[in-house]
Design an enzyme around this catalytic site. Sequence first.
Site, PDB file in Angstrom:
ATOM      1  N   LEU A 140      47.008  19.329  96.568  1.00  0.00           N
ATOM      2  CA  LEU A 140      46.712  20.707  96.154  1.00  0.00           C
ATOM      3  C   LEU A 140      45.878  21.261  97.303  1.00  0.00           C
ATOM      4  O   LEU A 140      44.673  21.009  97.379  1.00  0.00           O
ATOM      5  CB  LEU A 140      45.946  20.737  94.820  1.00  0.00           C
ATOM      6  CG  LEU A 140      46.712  20.240  93.612  1.00  0.00           C
ATOM      7  CD1 LEU A 140      45.812  20.198  92.373  1.00  0.00           C
ATOM      8  CD2 LEU A 140      47.933  21.111  93.346  1.00  0.00           C
ATOM      9  N   PRO A 141      46.520  21.959  98.227  1.00  0.00           N
ATOM     10  CA  PRO A 141      45.959  22.210  99.563  1.00  0.00           C
ATOM     11  C   PRO A 141      44.807  23.222  99.636  1.00  0.00           C
ATOM     12  O   PRO A 141      44.945  24.320 100.164  1.00  0.00           O
ATOM     13  CB  PRO A 141      47.171  22.692 100.350  1.00  0.00           C
ATOM     14  CG  PRO A 141      48.036  23.353  99.321  1.00  0.00           C
ATOM     15  CD  PRO A 141      47.850  22.532  98.074  1.00  0.00           C
ATOM     16  N   CYS A 142      43.640  22.799  99.156  1.00  0.00           N
ATOM     17  CA  CYS A 142      42.459  23.657  99.222  1.00  0.00           C
ATOM     18  C   CYS A 142      42.018  23.901 100.666  1.00  0.00           C
ATOM     19  O   CYS A 142      41.312  24.875 100.938  1.00  0.00           O
ATOM     20  CB  CYS A 142      41.322  23.070  98.396  1.00  0.00           C
ATOM     21  SG  CYS A 142      40.931  21.349  98.763  1.00  0.00           S
ATOM     22  N   HIS A 143      42.458  23.056 101.592  1.00  0.00           N
ATOM     23  CA  HIS A 143      42.113  23.260 103.000  1.00  0.00           C
ATOM     24  C   HIS A 143      42.768  24.515 103.569  1.00  0.00           C
ATOM     25  O   HIS A 143      42.338  25.017 104.601  1.00  0.00           O
ATOM     26  CB  HIS A 143      42.501  22.033 103.838  1.00  0.00           C
ATOM     27  CG  HIS A 143      43.962  21.718 103.828  1.00  0.00           C
ATOM     28  ND1 HIS A 143      44.565  20.998 102.801  1.00  0.00           N
ATOM     29  CD2 HIS A 143      44.950  22.014 104.705  1.00  0.00           C
ATOM     30  CE1 HIS A 143      45.851  20.869 103.059  1.00  0.00           C
ATOM     31  NE2 HIS A 143      46.116  21.486 104.204  1.00  0.00           N
TER      32      HIS A 143
END
Length: 165
Positions: A126-129
Amino acid sequence: MIFHQHIDSPVGPLLLAADDQGMRLIEFHSPRHPMAQLEQWRQGDHWLLQAARTQLQEYFAGERQDFDLPLAPQGTEFQRQVWHMLASIPYGQTISYAQLAQRVGKPTAMRAVGAANGRNPLPIMLPCHRVIGADGSLTGFGGGLPTKHYLLKLEGALPADDLFG
């Protein structure tokens, strides 16, 4: 029963945890908000941990852009809503916290969205970056800013010759 194991990665050791419902956790070596409950979990292998290990290796090798594993992050309804939106940010692209708040339907809740983003139990998948400051700056990340920079550079979301390279 939640199973866990550590794997090596280009951004340091990662703790993976999963059960039959899905992936529960990916935690960096020195997380800002530790979520692991190792005393309640069993160290060992699980088919989802094997699949996650393979897909993460493919991601770090530049061979995978999306993950196709069942995910079972635990959090409040609002947090899960924010995390669900993270999954819609395309590989190699970034959005601001304000844009994420807009997508969640809470345009004035940037701080709450940022806090939920920071509590994401499944970074990378879950690409919070991919969420950055409105001015394009790399802001807080549970794995540290060098890790965020590495992931965005891997995905081609940062120029190869940027000042931090």
